[in-house]
Write an enzyme that holds these catalytic residues in place. Structure first.
Site: not given
Ligand code: HH2
Length: 274
Positions: A203, A237
């Site tokens: 992040k 995660r």
């Molecule tokens: N962060 C993201 C997405 N889902 N779910 C939980 N429970 N906690 C988190 O911190 C979280 C999440 C963001 O990360 P990423 O999926 O890599 O990015 P994007 O939302 O742009 O797909």
């Protein structure tokens, strides 16, 4: 928990696994690396992201879940009722809702009815606007209060408390200082008595501290997860499963009551190193 983003626009790996076969292969790779869970998502939640239509989200995630079913337990990263329902039909057993059942309150009933698990996450506002000057008087108490209320909502809707995990939502409507304060005082969130989920992987706050681009944030990801573990987090995660898992195994070996886990037999246990 390894992340499989079937999206064109995720901040961390957008476009790399939009193709079905690439997403499934990536899921297998993450399991090889030691993931105990896979979290499959079809809509980016990055700041400013555009919402994805229901039929498109279904088209992205359902075939991937079907092909990964049986490998490890599967989680669906969605806030939509229809997507969660189809994902549970396809083999998922956990609903990861970054809106904590606020977008679709009926999700709670679905989780209850199917005996699924859920992750309820804190977010200030919604992805399109959440990073516009977020303000808290005390970020930790406010996030804790929110999670306690959402847990109570889920339980009132019939979800057994032991099926719920809580996530402070690192980067979701938070400044750098808010994220750091949440990690510093994570024990206060863990005091709610439910497993705490940590999502720091790659992040931007890590980039703010280290000056590193998104692909160069693995060391920062490990450091933040290890410290979160020490302060009570139990689910991590991440996009980079192997290095984070190693970091967590070493951290767990140094504490009195580590979680029950076994090292990977193919690598660490057979080698002797100094
Ligand atoms: N962060 C993201 C997405 N889902 N779910 C939980 N429970 N906690 C988190 O911190 C979280 C999440 C963001 O990360 P990423 O999926 O890599 O990015 P994007 O939302 O742009 O797909």
């Amino acid at each position: 928990m390894g992340v499989v983003n079937v999206t064109p626009d995720s901040f961390s790996d957008g476009g790399r696994y939009l193709d079905h076969d690439a997403a499934v292969a990536h899921g297998h790779e993450l399991v090889e690396e030691g993931a105990d869970w896979l979290d499959v998502g079809g809509e980016s939640t990055r700041p400013g992201a555009d919402p994805v239509a229901e039929d498109e989200e279904l088209r992205r995630v359902v075939p991937v879940l079907e092909d990964l079913a049986g490998l490890v337990p599967l989680s669906i990263d969605t806030s939509k009722l229809s997507v969660a329902r189809a994902a549970l039909d396809a083999g998922a057993t956990l609903v990861n809702d970054v809106t904590a059942f606020r977008s679709a309150p009926e999700l709670a009933g679905l989780v209850a009815e199917r005996g699924a698990q859920c992750i309820l996450m804190h977010m200030l506002g919604e992805p399109r606007t959440m990073q516009r000057d977020p303000h808290y008087d005390d970020v930790v108490s406010e996030v804790k209060e929110f999670l306690e209320a959402r847990l109570a909502f889920a339980v009132a809707e019939g979800v057994p408390e032991d099926r719920v995990m809580l996530d402070p939502g690192i980067g979701f409507g938070k400044t750098l200082e808010h994220n750091l304060e949440l990690i510093r005082r994570l024990d206060e969130i863990a005091a709610l008595g439910r497993p705490v989920v940590m999502g720091t992987s790659r992040k931007s706050f890590l980039g703010r501290i280290t000056g590193r681009d998104v692909d160069e944030r693995v060391p920062g990801t490990i450091a933040s997860n290890v410290l979160a573990y020490e302060r009570g987090a139990r689910v991590f995660r991440v996009h980079d499963v192997a290095p984070v898992r190693d970091g967590l195994l070493v951290a767990a070996a140094t504490v009195r009551d580590p979680w029950p886990t076994t090292p990977r037999t193919t690598t660490t246990s057979t080698r002797t190193t100094s």
